[in-house]
Design a protein around this motif. Sequence first.
Motif, PDB file in Angstrom:
ATOM      1  N   TYR A 103      43.178  54.337  46.349  1.00 21.56           N
ATOM      2  CA  TYR A 103      44.217  53.326  46.405  1.00 21.56           C
ATOM      3  C   TYR A 103      45.420  53.794  45.576  1.00 21.56           C
ATOM      4  N   ILE A 104      46.617  53.409  46.021  1.00 17.21           N
ATOM      5  CA  ILE A 104      47.802  53.482  45.165  1.00 17.21           C
ATOM      6  C   ILE A 104      48.118  52.048  44.780  1.00 17.21           C
ATOM      7  N   VAL A 105      47.997  51.740  43.493  1.00 17.88           N
ATOM      8  CA  VAL A 105      48.131  50.368  43.020  1.00 17.88           C
ATOM      9  C   VAL A 105      49.506  50.182  42.378  1.00 17.88           C
ATOM     10  N   GLU A 106      50.177  49.101  42.757  1.00 21.65           N
ATOM     11  CA  GLU A 106      51.422  48.674  42.122  1.00 21.65           C
ATOM     12  C   GLU A 106      51.106  47.442  41.294  1.00 21.65           C
ATOM     13  N   LEU A 107      51.397  47.498  39.989  1.00 26.15           N
ATOM     14  CA  LEU A 107      51.000  46.440  39.066  1.00 26.15           C
ATOM     15  C   LEU A 107      52.224  45.917  38.328  1.00 26.15           C
ATOM     16  N   GLN A 108      52.481  44.628  38.477  1.00 31.94           N
ATOM     17  CA  GLN A 108      53.629  43.995  37.835  1.00 31.94           C
ATOM     18  C   GLN A 108      53.390  43.845  36.329  1.00 31.94           C
ATOM     19  N   PRO A 109      54.455  43.729  35.529  1.00 26.43           N
ATOM     20  CA  PRO A 109      54.279  43.505  34.093  1.00 26.43           C
ATOM     21  C   PRO A 109      53.377  42.299  33.843  1.00 26.43           C
ATOM     22  N   GLY A 110      52.382  42.498  32.989  1.00 24.99           N
ATOM     23  CA  GLY A 110      51.424  41.454  32.685  1.00 24.99           C
ATOM     24  C   GLY A 110      50.288  41.339  33.663  1.00 24.99           C
ATOM     25  N   GLY A 111      50.386  42.015  34.809  1.00 21.57           N
ATOM     26  CA  GLY A 111      49.334  41.942  35.814  1.00 21.57           C
ATOM     27  C   GLY A 111      48.131  42.784  35.452  1.00 21.57           C
ATOM     28  N   GLY A 112      47.013  42.517  36.129  1.00 23.85           N
ATOM     29  CA  GLY A 112      45.813  43.300  35.881  1.00 23.85           C
ATOM     30  C   GLY A 112      44.575  42.575  36.352  1.00 23.85           C
ATOM     31  N   SER A 113      43.432  42.975  35.803  1.00 19.53           N
ATOM     32  CA  SER A 113      42.158  42.386  36.191  1.00 19.53           C
ATOM     33  C   SER A 113      41.154  42.519  35.056  1.00 19.53           C
ATOM     34  N   GLU A 114      40.336  41.489  34.892  1.00 20.72           N
ATOM     35  CA  GLU A 114      39.234  41.534  33.929  1.00 20.72           C
ATOM     36  C   GLU A 114      37.978  42.140  34.538  1.00 20.72           C
ATOM     37  N   HIS A 115      37.913  42.175  35.871  1.00 22.02           N
ATOM     38  CA  HIS A 115      36.737  42.725  36.562  1.00 22.02           C
ATOM     39  C   HIS A 115      37.201  43.514  37.793  1.00 22.02           C
ATOM     40  N   PRO A 116      37.861  44.640  37.580  1.00 27.81           N
ATOM     41  CA  PRO A 116      38.416  45.367  38.724  1.00 27.81           C
ATOM     42  C   PRO A 116      37.370  45.998  39.633  1.00 27.81           C
ATOM     43  N   GLU A 117      36.283  46.503  39.069  1.00 29.42           N
ATOM     44  CA  GLU A 117      35.257  47.178  39.877  1.00 29.42           C
ATOM     45  C   GLU A 117      34.074  46.228  40.100  1.00 29.42           C
ATOM     46  N   THR A 118      33.755  45.980  41.363  1.00 30.04           N
ATOM     47  CA  THR A 118      32.666  45.060  41.694  1.00 30.04           C
ATOM     48  C   THR A 118      31.392  45.770  42.125  1.00 30.04           C
ATOM     49  N   ASP A 119      31.431  47.096  42.255  1.00 28.11           N
ATOM     50  CA  ASP A 119      30.264  47.867  42.688  1.00 28.11           C
ATOM     51  C   ASP A 119      29.714  48.632  41.482  1.00 28.11           C
ATOM     52  N   PRO A 120      28.538  48.264  40.970  1.00 27.96           N
ATOM     53  CA  PRO A 120      28.016  48.944  39.771  1.00 27.96           C
ATOM     54  C   PRO A 120      27.668  50.408  39.997  1.00 27.96           C
ATOM     55  N   ALA A 121      27.575  50.843  41.248  1.00 27.02           N
ATOM     56  CA  ALA A 121      27.259  52.237  41.534  1.00 27.02           C
ATOM     57  C   ALA A 121      28.504  53.104  41.637  1.00 27.02           C
ATOM     58  N   ALA A 122      29.687  52.492  41.595  1.00 27.11           N
ATOM     59  CA  ALA A 122      30.929  53.232  41.813  1.00 27.11           C
ATOM     60  C   ALA A 122      31.505  53.744  40.501  1.00 27.11           C
ATOM     61  N   GLN A 123      31.781  55.046  40.451  1.00 24.05           N
ATOM     62  CA  GLN A 123      32.565  55.620  39.374  1.00 24.05           C
ATOM     63  C   GLN A 123      34.029  55.594  39.790  1.00 24.05           C
ATOM     64  N   GLY A 124      34.917  55.747  38.824  1.00 25.28           N
ATOM     65  CA  GLY A 124      36.333  55.686  39.154  1.00 25.28           C
ATOM     66  C   GLY A 124      37.141  56.705  38.384  1.00 25.28           C
ATOM     67  N   ALA A 125      38.301  57.033  38.927  1.00 25.21           N
ATOM     68  CA  ALA A 125      39.297  57.857  38.244  1.00 25.21           C
ATOM     69  C   ALA A 125      40.653  57.202  38.448  1.00 25.21           C
ATOM     70  N   VAL A 126      41.416  57.108  37.379  1.00 26.11           N
ATOM     71  CA  VAL A 126      42.743  56.508  37.413  1.00 26.11           C
ATOM     72  C   VAL A 126      43.748  57.559  36.976  1.00 26.11           C
ATOM     73  N   PHE A 127      44.850  57.684  37.737  1.00 26.03           N
ATOM     74  CA  PHE A 127      45.937  58.596  37.376  1.00 26.03           C
ATOM     75  C   PHE A 127      47.235  57.821  37.462  1.00 26.03           C
ATOM     76  N   VAL A 128      47.972  57.750  36.349  1.00 24.88           N
ATOM     77  CA  VAL A 128      49.176  56.924  36.264  1.00 24.88           C
ATOM     78  C   VAL A 128      50.394  57.732  36.685  1.00 24.88           C
ATOM     79  N   THR A 129      51.218  57.138  37.559  1.00 28.26           N
ATOM     80  CA  THR A 129      52.435  57.800  38.015  1.00 28.26           C
ATOM     81  C   THR A 129      53.704  57.105  37.547  1.00 28.26           C
ATOM     82  N   ALA A 130      53.611  55.847  37.110  1.00 28.33           N
ATOM     83  CA  ALA A 130      54.809  55.114  36.671  1.00 28.33           C
ATOM     84  C   ALA A 130      54.397  53.994  35.733  1.00 28.33           C
ATOM     85  N   GLY A 131      55.264  53.672  34.770  1.00 26.21           N
ATOM     86  CA  GLY A 131      55.008  52.554  33.877  1.00 26.21           C
ATOM     87  C   GLY A 131      53.935  52.853  32.848  1.00 26.21           C
ATOM     88  N   GLN A 132      53.284  51.801  32.405  1.00 26.09           N
ATOM     89  CA  GLN A 132      52.285  51.921  31.342  1.00 26.09           C
ATOM     90  C   GLN A 132      51.165  50.928  31.588  1.00 26.09           C
TER      91      GLN A 132
END
Length: 274
Positions: free
Chosen positions: A69-98
Amino acid sequence: MSQYHTPTGGLPGQTQLLTDRAIFTDAYAVIPRGTMRDIVTSFLPGWTGMRMWVIARPMTGFAETFSQYIVELQPGGGSEHPETDPAAQGAVFVTAGQIVLTVDGVQTTLDPGGFAYLPAGSTWQIRNSGPEVAGFHWIRKIWQDAPGIDKPEAFFANERDIAPNAMPDTNGVWATTRFMGPDDLRHDMHVTVVTFEPGGVIPFLETHVMEHGLFVLEGKAVYRLNGDWVEVEAGDFMWLRAFCPQACYAGGPGRFRYLLYKDVNRHMPLGLAR
């Protein structure tokens, strides 16, 4: 200074031609930057201030091992439970903002070029902590255990702090910035940043077992994919099926760089899962 293309959506005017470079085949796909518009975004439950472009997902005749996914996140936006699959690993790479990632209670701030590895089963949260819209890639894959192999831990990095590894006999014009060590068999996927200086080339048709996802961060090139020549530029995504022949020429006045996913370090499944 590294540049990272980040889509912004929008909609082309009614006078624009329909002709583009989008192509979808059994061996490869090219999803050009011009297709990432407002009307093709997706949303997820449990998030605020987000939308995303799904550029890869497991399905017949397409990506088999990962989603991206390419995620666009507004200031203050986010999630307390982003991953719903306990078997899934993830990698995040930031291209803009913080963004701020909290993984198993440990908080880390990531700026452009920042990377996070999120093990399967970890508890994590994400938030845009800055005043600007943030953009990041989120790659997901089911982690495959193996005898005697421990699950990797979470870690954070920034590509600017990692020395690129030059490919042999290239005088440094083709180099890879590795977030996972190639000899660390705990990892069954690699996420890297590949850089070609102007005129750099993959000088043979790679034809091998790894499935690839490539998002062009910067520059432009001409790719040879399964007998076809295609032009790609910053903002384009390519999916390559395992064994799809691939090579490229970096054709612009500046560097050509892409974020690369591939599956590694595990036996090939034989028949149906059992």
